[in-house]
Motif scaffolding. Sequence first.
Motif, PDB file in Angstrom:
ATOM      1  N   ALA A  22      -0.605  -2.800   2.294  1.00 53.62           N
ATOM      2  CA  ALA A  22       0.842  -2.578   2.169  1.00 53.62           C
ATOM      3  C   ALA A  22       1.362  -1.650   3.263  1.00 53.62           C
ATOM      4  N   VAL A  23       0.639  -0.576   3.527  1.00 53.24           N
ATOM      5  CA  VAL A  23       1.061   0.360   4.568  1.00 53.24           C
ATOM      6  C   VAL A  23       1.020  -0.317   5.940  1.00 53.24           C
ATOM      7  N   SER A  24      -0.035  -1.085   6.206  1.00 51.68           N
ATOM      8  CA  SER A  24      -0.144  -1.791   7.483  1.00 51.68           C
ATOM      9  C   SER A  24       0.979  -2.806   7.645  1.00 51.68           C
ATOM     10  N   ALA A  25       1.270  -3.551   6.589  1.00 45.94           N
ATOM     11  CA  ALA A  25       2.350  -4.542   6.651  1.00 45.94           C
ATOM     12  C   ALA A  25       3.693  -3.865   6.870  1.00 45.94           C
ATOM     13  N   TYR A  26       3.904  -2.717   6.265  1.00 41.45           N
ATOM     14  CA  TYR A  26       5.149  -1.976   6.446  1.00 41.45           C
ATOM     15  C   TYR A  26       5.317  -1.531   7.903  1.00 41.45           C
ATOM     16  N   PHE A  27       4.249  -0.982   8.504  1.00 39.20           N
ATOM     17  CA  PHE A  27       4.333  -0.540   9.887  1.00 39.20           C
ATOM     18  C   PHE A  27       4.491  -1.708  10.852  1.00 39.20           C
ATOM     19  N   ILE A  28       3.848  -2.816  10.567  1.00 40.90           N
ATOM     20  CA  ILE A  28       4.011  -4.009  11.403  1.00 40.90           C
ATOM     21  C   ILE A  28       5.452  -4.511  11.309  1.00 40.90           C
ATOM     22  N   LEU A  29       6.010  -4.524  10.102  1.00 42.81           N
ATOM     23  CA  LEU A  29       7.404  -4.940   9.919  1.00 42.81           C
ATOM     24  C   LEU A  29       8.350  -4.042  10.693  1.00 42.81           C
ATOM     25  N   ASN A  30       8.152  -2.739  10.621  1.00 46.71           N
ATOM     26  CA  ASN A  30       9.009  -1.798  11.364  1.00 46.71           C
ATOM     27  C   ASN A  30       8.882  -1.990  12.870  1.00 46.71           C
ATOM     28  N   LYS A  31       7.668  -2.237  13.339  1.00 44.56           N
ATOM     29  CA  LYS A  31       7.460  -2.413  14.773  1.00 44.56           C
ATOM     30  C   LYS A  31       8.113  -3.709  15.262  1.00 44.56           C
ATOM     31  N   VAL A  32       8.025  -4.772  14.476  1.00 46.54           N
ATOM     32  CA  VAL A  32       8.612  -6.057  14.871  1.00 46.54           C
ATOM     33  C   VAL A  32      10.135  -5.984  14.839  1.00 46.54           C
ATOM     34  N   GLN A  51     -20.913  -3.564 -13.937  1.00 49.91           N
ATOM     35  CA  GLN A  51     -19.491  -3.341 -14.151  1.00 49.91           C
ATOM     36  C   GLN A  51     -18.846  -2.941 -12.836  1.00 49.91           C
ATOM     37  N   ARG A  52     -17.750  -3.600 -12.491  1.00 50.80           N
ATOM     38  CA  ARG A  52     -17.087  -3.401 -11.212  1.00 50.80           C
ATOM     39  C   ARG A  52     -15.915  -2.445 -11.358  1.00 50.80           C
ATOM     40  N   SER A  53     -15.727  -1.608 -10.381  1.00 51.80           N
ATOM     41  CA  SER A  53     -14.613  -0.678 -10.363  1.00 51.80           C
ATOM     42  C   SER A  53     -13.414  -1.327  -9.673  1.00 51.80           C
ATOM     43  N   GLU A  54     -12.210  -1.010 -10.121  1.00 48.51           N
ATOM     44  CA  GLU A  54     -10.993  -1.547  -9.524  1.00 48.51           C
ATOM     45  C   GLU A  54     -10.470  -0.677  -8.390  1.00 48.51           C
ATOM     46  N   MET A  55     -11.072   0.470  -8.161  1.00 49.12           N
ATOM     47  CA  MET A  55     -10.587   1.388  -7.142  1.00 49.12           C
ATOM     48  C   MET A  55     -10.653   0.800  -5.732  1.00 49.12           C
ATOM     49  N   PRO A  56     -11.740   0.148  -5.312  1.00 52.19           N
ATOM     50  CA  PRO A  56     -11.743  -0.431  -3.960  1.00 52.19           C
ATOM     51  C   PRO A  56     -10.641  -1.474  -3.766  1.00 52.19           C
ATOM     52  N   LEU A  57     -10.343  -2.249  -4.789  1.00 53.06           N
ATOM     53  CA  LEU A  57      -9.279  -3.241  -4.693  1.00 53.06           C
ATOM     54  C   LEU A  57      -7.925  -2.568  -4.494  1.00 53.06           C
ATOM     55  N   MET A  58      -7.682  -1.479  -5.201  1.00 58.71           N
ATOM     56  CA  MET A  58      -6.416  -0.762  -5.056  1.00 58.71           C
ATOM     57  C   MET A  58      -6.315  -0.092  -3.688  1.00 58.71           C
ATOM     58  N   ILE A  59      -7.434   0.402  -3.175  1.00 57.35           N
ATOM     59  CA  ILE A  59      -7.431   1.022  -1.849  1.00 57.35           C
ATOM     60  C   ILE A  59      -7.123  -0.023  -0.780  1.00 57.35           C
ATOM     61  N   ILE A  60      -7.739  -1.189  -0.881  1.00 60.30           N
ATOM     62  CA  ILE A  60      -7.478  -2.259   0.082  1.00 60.30           C
ATOM     63  C   ILE A  60      -6.030  -2.729  -0.021  1.00 60.30           C
ATOM     64  N   ALA A  61      -5.495  -2.810  -1.229  1.00 61.84           N
ATOM     65  CA  ALA A  61      -4.095  -3.203  -1.403  1.00 61.84           C
ATOM     66  C   ALA A  61      -3.154  -2.165  -0.790  1.00 61.84           C
ATOM     67  N   ALA A  62      -3.458  -0.889  -0.966  1.00 61.52           N
ATOM     68  CA  ALA A  62      -2.621   0.161  -0.397  1.00 61.52           C
ATOM     69  C   ALA A  62      -2.671   0.143   1.127  1.00 61.52           C
ATOM     70  N   ILE A  63      -3.854  -0.026   1.695  1.00 59.03           N
ATOM     71  CA  ILE A  63      -3.991  -0.107   3.152  1.00 59.03           C
ATOM     72  C   ILE A  63      -3.234  -1.318   3.685  1.00 59.03           C
ATOM     73  N   LEU A  98      10.223 -11.770   3.555  1.00 59.98           N
ATOM     74  CA  LEU A  98       9.261 -12.849   3.763  1.00 59.98           C
ATOM     75  C   LEU A  98       8.192 -12.440   4.780  1.00 59.98           C
ATOM     76  N   PHE A  99       8.605 -11.788   5.863  1.00 58.00           N
ATOM     77  CA  PHE A  99       7.651 -11.333   6.867  1.00 58.00           C
ATOM     78  C   PHE A  99       6.697 -10.297   6.283  1.00 58.00           C
ATOM     79  N   PHE A 100       7.240  -9.355   5.495  1.00 51.43           N
ATOM     80  CA  PHE A 100       6.392  -8.342   4.866  1.00 51.43           C
ATOM     81  C   PHE A 100       5.385  -8.994   3.915  1.00 51.43           C
ATOM     82  N   THR A 101       5.843  -9.938   3.119  1.00 54.21           N
ATOM     83  CA  THR A 101       4.960 -10.595   2.146  1.00 54.21           C
ATOM     84  C   THR A 101       3.845 -11.364   2.839  1.00 54.21           C
ATOM     85  N   ILE A 102       4.202 -12.104   3.862  1.00 52.63           N
ATOM     86  CA  ILE A 102       3.180 -12.884   4.573  1.00 52.63           C
ATOM     87  C   ILE A 102       2.191 -11.968   5.280  1.00 52.63           C
TER      88      ILE A 102
END
Length: 80
Positions: free
Chosen positions: A66-76, A52-64, A5-9
Motif C-alpha cells: 500500500a505504501v509503495s503504491a501510494y508513492f508510485i501514484l504520487n510520483k506518476v 499454525q500460520r501467523s497473519e503478521m507477514p501477510l499484513m506486513i506485505i500488504a502495508a508495504i 484505478l491506478f492505485f488499485t492496480i
Amino acid sequence: MKKYLFFTISFLLIFMILQVLSGLILTAAYAPDFSGSGHIGGTLSNEVVFVQRSEMPLMIIAAISAVSAYFILNKVTKNN
C-alpha cells in the motif's frame, strides 16, 4: 477515478510480486527435519503435522504494498 484505478492496480501488482518473492524465499530456506519423522528401519510414519500460520507477514506485505503504491501514484501524478 483514474487515480483510484491506478492505485488499485499498482497495489495488486506489488502485493502479488511480494507474495511470490516471499514464497520463493521461504521455500528455498526450508529445511525439513527428518530426525523426528519416525523413519526407522525403512518404514515411514503416517502422522501428519499441521503448522499454525501467523497473519503478521501477510499484513506486513500488504502495508508495504500500500505504501509503495501510494508513492508510485504520487510520483506518476506529479510528473503529469
